[in-house]
Design a protein around this motif. Structure first.
Motif, PDB file in Angstrom:
ATOM      1  N   MET A   9      30.485 -40.720  63.925  1.00  0.00           N
ATOM      2  CA  MET A   9      31.776 -40.241  64.313  1.00  0.00           C
ATOM      3  C   MET A   9      32.826 -41.187  63.725  1.00  0.00           C
ATOM      4  SD  MET A   9      32.887 -39.205  68.011  1.00  0.00           S
ATOM      5  CE  MET A   9      34.316 -39.748  68.777  1.00  0.00           C
ATOM      6  N   ALA A  10      33.789 -40.603  63.066  1.00  0.00           N
ATOM      7  CA  ALA A  10      34.829 -41.396  62.403  1.00  0.00           C
ATOM      8  C   ALA A  10      35.914 -41.775  63.400  1.00  0.00           C
ATOM      9  CB  ALA A  10      35.430 -40.602  61.255  1.00  0.00           C
ATOM     10  N   TYR A  11      36.384 -42.983  63.242  1.00  0.00           N
ATOM     11  CA  TYR A  11      37.462 -43.469  64.104  1.00  0.00           C
ATOM     12  C   TYR A  11      38.788 -43.234  63.391  1.00  0.00           C
ATOM     13  CZ  TYR A  11      40.501 -46.652  66.607  1.00  0.00           C
ATOM     14  OH  TYR A  11      41.529 -47.191  67.313  1.00  0.00           O
ATOM     15  N   THR A  12      39.678 -42.578  64.058  1.00  0.00           N
ATOM     16  CA  THR A  12      41.012 -42.348  63.492  1.00  0.00           C
ATOM     17  C   THR A  12      41.992 -43.261  64.211  1.00  0.00           C
ATOM     18  OG1 THR A  12      40.453 -40.109  64.146  1.00  0.00           O
ATOM     19  CG2 THR A  12      42.121 -40.365  62.514  1.00  0.00           C
ATOM     20  N   HIS A  13      42.742 -43.986  63.438  1.00  0.00           N
ATOM     21  CA  HIS A  13      43.748 -44.868  64.026  1.00  0.00           C
ATOM     22  C   HIS A  13      44.994 -44.060  64.352  1.00  0.00           C
ATOM     23  CE1 HIS A  13      46.188 -48.308  64.873  1.00  0.00           C
ATOM     24  NE2 HIS A  13      47.080 -47.909  63.974  1.00  0.00           N
ATOM     25  N   ARG A  14      45.368 -44.103  65.600  1.00  0.00           N
ATOM     26  CA  ARG A  14      46.589 -43.423  66.027  1.00  0.00           C
ATOM     27  C   ARG A  14      47.576 -44.479  66.504  1.00  0.00           C
ATOM     28  NH1 ARG A  14      44.421 -38.134  69.265  1.00  0.00           N
ATOM     29  NH2 ARG A  14      43.065 -37.452  67.596  1.00  0.00           N
ATOM     30  N   PRO A  15      48.810 -44.351  66.060  1.00  0.00           N
ATOM     31  CA  PRO A  15      49.799 -45.331  66.538  1.00  0.00           C
ATOM     32  C   PRO A  15      50.060 -45.137  68.028  1.00  0.00           C
ATOM     33  CG  PRO A  15      50.847 -43.619  65.213  1.00  0.00           C
ATOM     34  CD  PRO A  15      49.370 -43.392  65.145  1.00  0.00           C
ATOM     35  N   PRO A  16      50.474 -46.178  68.708  1.00  0.00           N
ATOM     36  CA  PRO A  16      50.763 -46.058  70.135  1.00  0.00           C
ATOM     37  C   PRO A  16      51.897 -45.062  70.380  1.00  0.00           C
ATOM     38  CG  PRO A  16      51.151 -48.314  69.359  1.00  0.00           C
ATOM     39  CD  PRO A  16      50.691 -47.509  68.208  1.00  0.00           C
ATOM     40  N   ILE A  17      51.926 -44.498  71.557  1.00  0.00           N
ATOM     41  CA  ILE A  17      52.922 -43.488  71.904  1.00  0.00           C
ATOM     42  C   ILE A  17      54.339 -44.044  71.795  1.00  0.00           C
ATOM     43  CG2 ILE A  17      52.897 -43.952  74.371  1.00  0.00           C
ATOM     44  CD1 ILE A  17      53.208 -40.488  72.756  1.00  0.00           C
ATOM     45  N   GLU A  18      54.512 -45.347  72.010  1.00  0.00           N
ATOM     46  CA  GLU A  18      55.834 -45.959  71.922  1.00  0.00           C
ATOM     47  C   GLU A  18      56.437 -45.836  70.532  1.00  0.00           C
ATOM     48  OE1 GLU A  18      53.157 -47.839  73.083  1.00  0.00           O
ATOM     49  OE2 GLU A  18      53.584 -47.525  75.193  1.00  0.00           O
ATOM     50  N   GLU A  19      55.586 -45.625  69.516  1.00  0.00           N
ATOM     51  CA  GLU A  19      56.064 -45.514  68.142  1.00  0.00           C
ATOM     52  C   GLU A  19      56.256 -44.064  67.703  1.00  0.00           C
ATOM     53  OE1 GLU A  19      53.440 -47.745  65.642  1.00  0.00           O
ATOM     54  OE2 GLU A  19      53.636 -49.549  66.865  1.00  0.00           O
ATOM     55  N   HIS A  20      56.062 -43.121  68.588  1.00  0.00           N
ATOM     56  CA  HIS A  20      56.246 -41.717  68.240  1.00  0.00           C
ATOM     57  C   HIS A  20      57.706 -41.486  67.828  1.00  0.00           C
ATOM     58  CE1 HIS A  20      56.526 -37.360  68.625  1.00  0.00           C
ATOM     59  NE2 HIS A  20      55.197 -37.365  68.487  1.00  0.00           N
ATOM     60  N   PRO A  21      57.953 -40.770  66.733  1.00  0.00           N
ATOM     61  CA  PRO A  21      59.324 -40.596  66.235  1.00  0.00           C
ATOM     62  C   PRO A  21      60.283 -39.961  67.247  1.00  0.00           C
ATOM     63  CG  PRO A  21      57.735 -39.809  64.619  1.00  0.00           C
ATOM     64  CD  PRO A  21      56.972 -40.167  65.845  1.00  0.00           C
ATOM     65  N   ASP A  22      59.820 -39.006  68.015  1.00  0.00           N
ATOM     66  CA  ASP A  22      60.698 -38.386  69.006  1.00  0.00           C
ATOM     67  C   ASP A  22      61.091 -39.376  70.092  1.00  0.00           C
ATOM     68  OD1 ASP A  22      60.694 -35.972  67.705  1.00  0.00           O
ATOM     69  OD2 ASP A  22      59.102 -35.092  68.946  1.00  0.00           O
TER      70      ASP A  22
END
Length: 161
Positions: free
Chosen positions: A1-14
């Protein structure tokens, strides 16, 4: 299973845009004036039994002290936590309403001319300032999705310049 790096919610553009908009709104002269007047009102409410001269009514003096400190803490930090101002302003409005009726609600015979006048005037001012803070905390632009293109469109709301 591949790990996808997701930025923290605090960095979401909206979320970043929303915080920037709140920071701009908190820097307006209106928001700063409401914050300053609310801080003065809260401090006066806390000290009013000793200023106006009804500190002999212990229950009302303590009620005003607690309500004044709570009010000042809720609206005095308007600029620091503008995202939560709307809900804090409604709680401050409830404190303002409580202040109006406190001379008749707290235990003891505290409903005298000085205490009633002081609490009514301070409670009305506190409520109006809290409502102004709730109004200022609302999002001043109406963002809606256009059903045909799916693009965002910003329209100014009434009262915007």
């Amino acid at each position: 299973m591949a790990y996808t790096h997701r930025p923290p919610i605090e960095e979401h553009p909206d979320l970043v845009e929303l915080r920037a908009r709140h920071d701009r709104a908190a820097a307006t002269p209106r928001a700063q004036m409401i914050e300053a007047l609310a801080m003065i009102t809260g401090l006066f409410l806390a000290a009013s039994p000793w200023i106006v001269g009804f500190n002999g009514f212990t229950t009302l003096a303590v009620a005003n002290l607690i309500a004044g400190i709570a009010y000042a803490l809720l609206l005095g930090g308007l600029g620091n936590s503008y995202e939560r101002t709307h809900s804090m302003a409604w709680a401050a409005a409830a404190i303002g309403i409580w202040t109006c009726f406190a001379p008749w609600i707290v235990a003891g015979d505290v409903a005298h001319t000085r205490s009633i006048t002081s609490n009514l005037v301070t409670g009305v001012i506190a409520t109006l300032l809290a409502l102004a803070a709730a109004s200022a905390a609302r999002d001043r632009t109406d963002i809606r999705r256009d059903n045909r293109s799916g693009a965002r469109e910003r329209r100014p709301m009434a009262g915007d310049r």
